[in-house]
Design an enzyme around this catalytic site. Sequence first.
Site, PDB file in Angstrom:
ATOM      1  N   SER A   1      -2.071  46.766 -53.509  1.00 42.22           N
ATOM      2  CA  SER A   1      -2.075  48.205 -53.716  1.00 42.22           C
ATOM      3  C   SER A   1      -2.295  48.488 -55.211  1.00 42.22           C
ATOM      4  O   SER A   1      -3.187  47.895 -55.808  1.00 42.22           O
ATOM      5  CB  SER A   1      -0.771  48.819 -53.181  1.00 42.22           C
ATOM      6  OG  SER A   1      -0.921  50.197 -52.952  1.00 42.22           O
TER       7      SER A   1
ATOM      8  N   HIS B   1      -3.003  47.877 -44.811  1.00 42.96           N
ATOM      9  CA  HIS B   1      -2.715  47.748 -46.241  1.00 42.96           C
ATOM     10  C   HIS B   1      -2.065  46.411 -46.597  1.00 42.96           C
ATOM     11  O   HIS B   1      -0.993  46.084 -46.071  1.00 42.96           O
ATOM     12  CB  HIS B   1      -1.785  48.899 -46.625  1.00 42.96           C
ATOM     13  CG  HIS B   1      -1.744  49.245 -48.074  1.00 42.96           C
ATOM     14  ND1 HIS B   1      -2.874  49.542 -48.803  1.00 42.96           N
ATOM     15  CD2 HIS B   1      -0.706  49.349 -48.937  1.00 42.96           C
ATOM     16  CE1 HIS B   1      -2.523  49.826 -50.048  1.00 42.96           C
ATOM     17  NE2 HIS B   1      -1.219  49.713 -50.155  1.00 42.96           N
TER      18      HIS B   1
ATOM     19  N   ASP C   1      -7.090  50.276 -43.589  1.00 46.82           N
ATOM     20  CA  ASP C   1      -6.360  50.759 -44.762  1.00 46.82           C
ATOM     21  C   ASP C   1      -7.147  51.869 -45.464  1.00 46.82           C
ATOM     22  O   ASP C   1      -8.246  51.618 -45.957  1.00 46.82           O
ATOM     23  CB  ASP C   1      -6.130  49.600 -45.731  1.00 46.82           C
ATOM     24  CG  ASP C   1      -5.423  50.041 -47.001  1.00 46.82           C
ATOM     25  OD1 ASP C   1      -4.774  51.110 -46.982  1.00 46.82           O
ATOM     26  OD2 ASP C   1      -5.525  49.325 -48.011  1.00 46.82           O
TER      27      ASP C   1
END
Length: 408
Positions: free
Chosen positions: A88, A375, A350
């Site tokens: 991320s 994700h 994602d």
Amino acid sequence: MVGGEGPADPRWMITGTWIEYAKKFNALCINLEHRFYGESHPTEDLSTKNLQYLSSSQALADIANFITAMNDKLKLNREVKWVAFGGSYPGSLAAWLRMKYPHLVYAAVSSSGPLLAKVNFMEYFTVVVDALREKTGGEECVTQLRLAHSQIEALMKTKPHVVEKEFRVCKPFSKATSNDIKNFFSSLADDFADLVQYNEDNRISMDTRYRNLTINSVCKLLTEPGESPAHQRLAAFNSMMLEKSNQSCMDYSYGGMIEELRNASWGSEGGRQWMYQTCTEFGFYQTSSGEVEVFGDHFKLDFFVQQCQDVFGKKFNEDFIERAADWSNSYYGGLDISVDRVVFVHGSVDPWHALGITTTMDSNAPAIYIRGTAHCANMYPASENDPPQLTEARLEIQQYLSTWLEHP
């Protein structure tokens, strides 16, 4: 392991794919927390004045300083190669670290990293809707979700009490401001954002009671035959999400949210700090502008810009945020980042892949795009439920590391 917008989690020191790689390559593992998050308090409080020291470039400088100090402290020789891992926002940091400090960081694995700063991130909800189609193999779930939202909008004009009861709101709509209503619709959409972003993953922090909350199970709830209208089915999902976050009612108060974000004392959540980074570096605002048809057009860009101004001050207007995002893209290169020995990993489900590198442009900076995963899926511990393409991606990353680490 590069830290991000929350406390460092000690579980990463014993589990996760990077630990398997470490065993394979006989590596030392270190997990470094990001300044201003978790226990890393560099200032007295989180006043706006103090937050000027919170930025991605400062975080990278911290890591560079840390690596140099550890090389000295542990007397690591020149043959020891540092590899950065992150998922991320830390996925972006891992890639930027390799780019900015190539003499200190030998290679990096950047998972689900949004490399492009974008203020109006309308693509987020477009991917959310596409993911519902991809995982269910049809249009029915999207149709029901669209129908539910249009029913809610109609009911709020004619029978608001029905929506209040079904969605278990904390205060009646008669006492709501226009920003409260925007927040209500934003919260409904966020439930789907959360569902899609973490679909079917094997997170180490995952509450096992909610493992069955997946795109497919929620779409089944929305589409299975029966008399109940679409808005009631969406309300049932909303109740599950309230339960998951230990809330007795749905608090959509805009004022309450702003008050919480204005609190400048140290807390563990990191909401104020991350918001500051979005207002001063990235934007990343998940607006309704891309999927007006499905979620309604209640949370446009101005709703998020106003939050920046209400929390941090008037100067944080749209022009300020746009210039900040432009600066970030010119500083790091956005999707034209010039770097080698970095593998970029993304999942098709994602929403953040829309701001990342998903196709290989350079054989020394390959991209792995995993169909059907969400994700940071490649970072989590392997599970027998993993699709074959996820297992293959983990092996492919290992192969890149192996090839790179063999170089002198």
